[in-house]
Design a protein around this motif. Structure first.
Motif, PDB file in Angstrom:
ATOM      1  N   GLU A  65      96.255  28.901  29.447  1.00  0.00           N
ATOM      2  CA  GLU A  65      94.808  29.244  28.971  1.00  0.00           C
ATOM      3  C   GLU A  65      95.078  29.605  27.398  1.00  0.00           C
ATOM      4  OE1 GLU A  65      92.608  30.951  32.760  1.00  0.00           O
ATOM      5  OE2 GLU A  65      93.866  32.431  31.957  1.00  0.00           O
ATOM      6  N   LEU A  66      93.921  29.063  26.787  1.00  0.00           N
ATOM      7  CA  LEU A  66      93.974  29.399  25.349  1.00  0.00           C
ATOM      8  C   LEU A  66      92.732  29.932  24.815  1.00  0.00           C
ATOM      9  CD1 LEU A  66      95.312  26.042  24.055  1.00  0.00           C
ATOM     10  CD2 LEU A  66      96.513  28.120  23.912  1.00  0.00           C
ATOM     11  N   THR A  67      92.579  31.044  24.156  1.00  0.00           N
ATOM     12  CA  THR A  67      91.360  31.588  23.737  1.00  0.00           C
ATOM     13  C   THR A  67      90.795  30.618  22.835  1.00  0.00           C
ATOM     14  OG1 THR A  67      92.198  32.716  22.027  1.00  0.00           O
ATOM     15  CG2 THR A  67      92.100  33.925  23.956  1.00  0.00           C
ATOM     16  N   ALA A  68      89.401  30.980  22.383  1.00  0.00           N
ATOM     17  CA  ALA A  68      88.758  29.827  21.570  1.00  0.00           C
ATOM     18  C   ALA A  68      89.491  29.664  20.299  1.00  0.00           C
ATOM     19  CB  ALA A  68      87.299  30.397  21.142  1.00  0.00           C
ATOM     20  N   ASP A  69      90.400  30.694  19.743  1.00  0.00           N
ATOM     21  CA  ASP A  69      91.175  30.534  18.406  1.00  0.00           C
ATOM     22  C   ASP A  69      92.791  30.111  18.852  1.00  0.00           C
ATOM     23  OD1 ASP A  69      92.177  33.115  19.409  1.00  0.00           O
ATOM     24  OD2 ASP A  69      91.701  34.088  17.785  1.00  0.00           O
ATOM     25  N   GLY A  70      92.782  30.003  20.194  1.00  0.00           N
ATOM     26  CA  GLY A  70      94.147  29.328  20.589  1.00  0.00           C
ATOM     27  C   GLY A  70      95.325  30.240  20.796  1.00  0.00           C
ATOM     28  N   GLU A  71      94.920  31.690  20.995  1.00  0.00           N
ATOM     29  CA  GLU A  71      95.850  32.425  21.870  1.00  0.00           C
ATOM     30  C   GLU A  71      96.231  32.201  23.106  1.00  0.00           C
ATOM     31  OE1 GLU A  71      97.803  34.926  20.259  1.00  0.00           O
ATOM     32  OE2 GLU A  71      96.956  34.628  18.272  1.00  0.00           O
ATOM     33  N   PRO A  72      97.437  32.016  23.340  1.00  0.00           N
ATOM     34  CA  PRO A  72      97.966  31.330  24.870  1.00  0.00           C
ATOM     35  C   PRO A  72      98.451  32.488  25.760  1.00  0.00           C
ATOM     36  CG  PRO A  72      99.907  31.228  23.195  1.00  0.00           C
ATOM     37  CD  PRO A  72      98.706  31.977  22.448  1.00  0.00           C
ATOM     38  N   THR A  73      98.109  32.015  26.946  1.00  0.00           N
ATOM     39  CA  THR A  73      98.499  32.764  28.173  1.00  0.00           C
ATOM     40  C   THR A  73      99.250  31.827  29.213  1.00  0.00           C
ATOM     41  OG1 THR A  73      96.940  34.789  27.710  1.00  0.00           O
ATOM     42  CG2 THR A  73      98.035  34.531  29.964  1.00  0.00           C
ATOM     43  N   ARG A  74     100.322  31.843  29.579  1.00  0.00           N
ATOM     44  CA  ARG A  74     101.140  30.958  30.478  1.00  0.00           C
ATOM     45  C   ARG A  74     101.372  31.357  31.662  1.00  0.00           C
ATOM     46  NH1 ARG A  74     106.009  28.677  26.996  1.00  0.00           N
ATOM     47  NH2 ARG A  74     106.776  30.825  27.421  1.00  0.00           N
ATOM     48  N   VAL A  75     101.216  30.025  32.720  1.00  0.00           N
ATOM     49  CA  VAL A  75     101.582  30.356  33.950  1.00  0.00           C
ATOM     50  C   VAL A  75     102.422  29.210  34.200  1.00  0.00           C
ATOM     51  CG1 VAL A  75     100.841  30.147  36.358  1.00  0.00           C
ATOM     52  CG2 VAL A  75      99.575  31.371  34.474  1.00  0.00           C
TER      53      VAL A  75
END
Length: 496
Positions: free
Chosen positions: A346-356
């Motif tokens: 998942e990427l916030t609107a400015d591209g900060e990622p959270t991975r699974v």
């Protein structure tokens, strides 16, 4: 997920031209993990990201995966006798049949009612319940030009579909044709742009296509065109992707309806050793383009490590980047010196990622869909026996469910497209065996992993069908596929 009758425009992807498309079309191997452009050298290694911090993944938003897309056709004789669930839909099915050529399809028709918002695409009509028309399953061949037709991509419109495809005449063009709800052509095809659009996204009012200019220092660009009242397009502007190293390998683009801009995800190739050009590793980046096609300065963000032992990979087939209510989501793989890890990110609107992490092992062309609660993910998994097998998993709240094997594990099955329909998912793909490939789709319950699988290609078909673009308009599916590779032509299958 709320869906409307013909309102959502799902961004979908163009990748490089189909494997073995014949003629002058670029070839792709069907039993390798296809990556486009110059990306990753021998055994591409994906990265353990620096910007991406592995977490369980954030909880799902409330809107949809960026609109549904409508699929094109096939001459399949397979039947589908059940109705498709949609959010806010009450199903009452009745059997009708339609015959195309030698095939007969039995369809479950429905007078279901569906509520839609579709605000994630800017193309939708919002409102109360809408009655779905009672339409039989059908197969259409909308394009009739003798020139090769390739890479079909469908987008849902309020009054039908747009079919965007490649055309060789003799140079490559990206073309658009309007289709009625029954798949019939409305008006004349029009050229969208010269060259190859590898991936395409839609906002409803505009389309954005990703193009790569090859060379030792390849350049990537996002071309934005506006849709005119007559369903032709007009150039708005072209955004050049800031490049370094050898430039981009694969580019994905998606519309963000909240910020009113385009998100861009791409691999960028770098020499592992400057003294050995051609041995490359790929890093993954994210950036943003305005609605009017201008690069947003300072938006470029590195998502993976610069360590040359790692390399990133994203799908060059269907779109690996979607909009999921209030964020982007993507599927990518990171090849390392020991393992390959596959992530839903998942990427916030400015591209900060959270991975699974959803898988470990060699990867091909992963694609996600969002049902308003969780993600359905389909990807090719290399079984170390010379071919890929298609997999599906449901991810909710950072938890990865049991993996479902789609297709025949003894043969190549890959190159998926996926849509969410209510709380369920539909996946299309093709199996390749004995010198042929045949298109299938499966309707999947993500909780039980029950899968209702239908073969679209006619029984006994002895050539190649390739699945490319699957969409759902709130009432029924459309599946665009490429039929017979020499020369290739495009078909559309419409089913509930």
């Amino acid at each position: 997920m709320l869906r409307g009758p013909r309102a959502l425009a799902l961004s979908s992807a163009f990748a490089l031209l189909a494997p073995g498309c014949g003629g002058d079309l670029p070839a792709e191997g069907t039993q390798t993990e296809g990556s486009s452009g110059t990306s990753t050298g021998p055994g591409p290694t994906t990265t353990e990201t620096t910007a991406a911090v592995p977490t369980e993944g954030s909880t799902a938003g409330t809107a949809t995966e960026g609109g549904t897309t409508a699929g094109t056709t096939t001459e399949g004789s397979a039947t589908e006798g059940s109705t498709t669930e949609g959010v806010g839909t009450t199903a009452s099915s009745g059997d009708t049949s339609s015959t195309t050529g030698d095939e007969t399809s039995t369809s479950g028709t429905s007078s279901t009612t569906t509520t839609t918002t579709g605000d994630e695409t800017g193309d939708s009509t919002s409102g109360g319940p809408v009655e779905c028309p009672q339409l039989p399953d059908a197969t259409t061949k909308p394009l009739t030009d003798p020139k090769p037709e390739a890479r079909p991509k469908l987008f849902v419109r309020p009054d039908g579909y747009h079919l965007i495809h490649l055309f060789d005449s003799p140079a490559f063009q990206t073309r658009l044709v309007k289709l009625a709800p029954d798949g019939e052509v409305v008006g004349a095809p029009s050229m969208v742009a010269a060259g190859v659009w590898h991936q395409v996204a839609g906002s409803g009012e505009r389309y954005a296509g990703a193009t790569i200019e090859p060379g030792n220092s390849a350049t990537g660009k996002i071309t934005v065109v506006a849709v005119q009242p007559d369903d032709t397009t007009e150039l708005v502007d072209i955004a050049m992707i800031p490049s370094e190293g050898r430039g981009p390998g694969t580019i994905a683009v998606q519309w963000n309806p909240v910020a009113g801009e385009w998100g861009v995800l791409w691999t960028q190739n770098h020499d592992i050793n400057p003294n050995q050009p051609g041995f490359v590793h790929a890093r993954l980046y994210f950036g943003r383009v305005t609605a009017d096609g201008k690069w947003i300065d300072g938006s470029k963000k590195l998502l993976t490590t610069v360590d040359t032992q790692y390399s990133a990979d994203i799908s060059d087939w269907d779109n690996p980047l979607i909009w999921a209510g209030d964020r982007y989501a993507a599927v990518w793989a990171e090849y390392g010196p020991v393992t390959t890890d596959v992530y839903l990110v998942e990427l916030t609107a400015d591209g900060e990622p959270t991975r699974v992490k959803i898988d470990q092992g060699r990867f091909s062309r992963g694609v996600p869909a969002w049902n308003g609660v969780g993600y359905g993910v389909a990807w090719g998994h290399f079984d170390f026996n010379t071919h890929f097998n298609l997999r599906f998993a449901y991810v909710e709240g950072g938890a990865v469910g049991e993996v479902l094997h789609l297709g025949d594990d003894q043969i190549y099955s890959n190159d998926a497209s996926i849509v969410a329909v209510g709380d369920r998912f539909t996946v299309s793909w093709h199996n390749s065996a004995s010198g042929t490939s045949q298109v299938h789709y499966a309707k999947i319950d993500p909780q039980t992993l029950a899968a209702d699988t239908v073969q679209v290609s006619e029984p006994g078909f002895a050539d190649h069908d390739w699945s490319y673009s699957l969409v759902h308009d709130g009432c029924r599916h459309a599946l665009a596929f490429q039929h017979v590779l020499n020369p290739p032509d495009v078909w559309v299958r419409l089913f509930e």
